[in-house]
Enzyme design. Structure first.
Site, PDB file in Angstrom:
ATOM      1  N   MET A  59      -2.971   9.020  11.922  1.00 34.94           N
ATOM      2  CA  MET A  59      -4.201   9.278  11.165  1.00 34.94           C
ATOM      3  C   MET A  59      -5.042  10.356  11.847  1.00 34.94           C
ATOM      4  SD  MET A  59      -5.233   5.351  10.283  1.00 34.94           S
ATOM      5  CE  MET A  59      -5.015   4.723  11.945  1.00 34.94           C
ATOM      6  N   ASP A 107       0.826  -1.211   0.000  1.00 38.02           N
ATOM      7  CA  ASP A 107       0.000   0.000   0.000  1.00 38.02           C
ATOM      8  C   ASP A 107       0.854   1.252   0.000  1.00 38.02           C
ATOM      9  OD1 ASP A 107       0.599  -0.039   2.742  1.00 38.02           O
ATOM     10  OD2 ASP A 107      -1.227  -1.210   3.113  1.00 38.02           O
ATOM     11  N   LYS A 109      -3.711   3.101  -3.468  1.00 37.10           N
ATOM     12  CA  LYS A 109      -3.402   4.354  -4.165  1.00 37.10           C
ATOM     13  C   LYS A 109      -4.146   5.478  -3.479  1.00 37.10           C
ATOM     14  CE  LYS A 109      -1.998   4.137  -8.910  1.00 37.10           C
ATOM     15  NZ  LYS A 109      -2.459   3.970 -10.279  1.00 37.10           N
TER      16      LYS A 109
END
Ligand code: SAH
Length: 507
Positions: free
Chosen positions: A173, A35, A57
């Protein structure tokens, strides 16, 4: 037959922050599923024919959902393949490696997990922030900032505890939830002055660090356009950055350098650029095409006993010749009665690797010098290159005529074409795009022929695009070719060596 799956942590991005075991798994994989946070340069290490599947992506809206990724990995393994699942950082640190492993277990597929350097620790390190320190933090907490979309507080996160533990907090994140994060921590009693760092693209050449305080963190992040992937660090360890920041101080940190490549010598240049914190962009210009099923070479090898001299003029020539010997069930002993001549140091190195010390090697690696050496032999009475001597020269198509012609005047030469250098246009588009975008800091030319080959590759019509970029030349001859092409040289290295070129850029 069932295959096997390796869930491999690819580390935070710096190419060399991968474990030996991880590298081994990449090398033996039939399929690599990766990834966006895994450094894609690792794919170069894969074996021939390995299948690559990109499941992350960033720009794509068709990012494969986790259950489909799980399925894909399992299916490939069920086909009997070795699947290496490459994940940024560590597979178990918000990497969903656990879920992938659970499914594999349920399907009875053998798997192993290879830990990686997590960005939560390694990324901070490259930003000059130690995650713990006796004077600052005696614990650390790695938290997902990917909170519930409905804005209701995530019940799994105990903000009160986090705000009062005095440990270093690292949010992954977390960029889109930053406001929420800082407000919660302040509300639960954390000082508004607590230092905050945003570390984006940690450990990569484009690493960027922005610092703030808990109070103005959100504002600063908006103003500075902080974007994922970013680590949010909260704690006084951030203050150590001024002292411990080694990575951003590297001489080529943040520099993108195009390396035009025609021979293996440039791997050293690429390596050095990486060591010094830069981003090498390798553009091959030519590739070697071996003559397939070379009957002519086979014939001459069968007749080796008739030869008295073997002349080798390149590393490729050496490798192809000795591979053929090997293929025919022979080894270096087949050359026992033959004088082996090498054109220069690099070629000699390749010959020595095959178990033979060259009898003759001129100081300067050109045909003229080798001819001079051989010609001298003619004049030594006890050791004469005679008209009856037979000389075998396996070499490239379209090589310079000089050596064969001149040696033929004093002996009997057989030339065998073993390979050809042809244009390698695999990275043509990438090269043109990079020149157009103008984000390159330097472009390097380590030989005159790479200048010509590179211009051939991108096309005369794109030559002007080179004037946007600072050109670094290895030496006088290369510089002349650059100037002859109507381009400017930004800097010529002092000595004609790779190391000297590196110095020129570092300065
Ligand atoms: N397994 C990974 C984390 C995956 S979650 C690890 O151990 O590092 C993805 C988040 O990790 C990103 O949103 C970002 O917050 C963080 N991250 C991963 N690599 C990063 C990097 N090189 N620079 C900054 N943040 C990174």
């Amino acid at each position: 037959m069932k295959g096997k799956v390796y869930l491999v942590g690819a580390g935070p991005g710096d190419y060399k922050l991968l474990t030996l075991k991880g590298l081994e798994c990449i090398r033996k994989a039939d399929v690599i599923v990766y990834d966006r946070l895994a450094n894609i340069n690792y794919l170069k290490e894969a074996k021939k024919g390995c299948e690559f599947i990109n499941v992350g992506k960033a720009s794509s809206h068709h990012l494969l959902p986790q259950d489909q990724i799980n399925r894909l990995i399992a299916d490939k393994a069920l086909e009997g393949k070795i699947v290496t699942r490459l994940k940024g950082g560590d597979p178990y640190v918000f990497g969903r490696g656990g879920e992938e492993g659970e499914l594999l277990k349920a399907e009875g597929i053998e798997f192993e997990v290879v830990p990686g350097v997590t960005s939560a620790i390694g990324g901070l390190c490259y930003a000059g922030i130690p995650i713990t320190h006796r004077d600052h933090a005696s614990s650390f907490h790695v938290i997902t900032g990917h909170l519930r979309k409905d804005g209701k507080e995530n019940p799994e996160i105990n903000w009160n505890a986090l705000a009062n533990m005095k440990g270093t907090l690292v949010f992954l994140m977390g960029v889109s939830n930053l406001k929420n994060i800082s407000e919660n921590l302040i509300k639960e009693g954390m000082s508004k002055d607590t230092p905050v760092a945003f570390v984006s693209w940690a450990t990569r050449y484009n690493q960027r660090v922005v610092t703030a305080t808990l109070e103005d963190a959100y504002e600063v992040a908006i103003r500075e356009e902080v974007k994922p992937p970013t680590l949010i660090v909260v704690g006084t360890v951030v203050n150590l950055r001024d002292t411990l920041n080694f990575f951003e101080k590297k001489p080529l940190f943040g520099k993108s350098i195009m390396v035009t490549r025609s021979r293996s010598q440039n791997s050293k240049l690429v390596e050095r650029i990486m060591d010094l914190g830069g981003n090498p962009i390798e553009i091959p210009t030519i590739k070697i095409e071996k003559v397939q099923d070379n009957k002519e070479l086979e014939n001459e090898i069968k007749n080796l006993k008739d030869y008295t001299y073997l002349v080798l003029t390149s590393k490729n020539g050496v490798d192809i010749f000795f591979d053929k010997l090997d293929e025919m069930g022979l080894d270096c002993r087949a050359l026992a009665n033959i004088k082996v001549c090498s054109i220069g140091a690099t070629t000699s190195k390749a010959i020595i690797r095959r178990g033979i010390k060259p009898d003759i090697q001129p100081e300067k690696a050109v045909g003229e010098s080798l001819y001079d050496e051989l010609k001298d032999i003619v004049n030594k009475e006890d050791n004469v290159l005679k008209a009856t001597d037979k000389v075998l020269i396996p070499r490239a198509k379209n090589a310079r005529e000089f050596l064969v012609k001149k040696l033929n005047e004093i002996s009997n030469v057989t030339e065998v074409v073993t390979y050809e250098s042809v244009m390698d246009d695999s990275k043509k588009e990438e090269a043109i795009n990079a020149l157009e975008e103008g984000n390159l800091d330097y472009i390097t030319f380590a030989s005159s022929s790479t200048v010509t080959n590179f211009i051939n590759l991108i096309g005369e019509e794109n030559k002007d695009k080179l004037s946007n970029t600072k050109i670094i030349s290895i030496g006088k001859i290369t510089t002349k070719t650059i100037l002859d092409n109507g381009l400017e040289v930004y800097k010529e290295s002092e000595k004609a060596s790779i190391e000297s070129m590196i110095e020129a850029m570092s300065e």
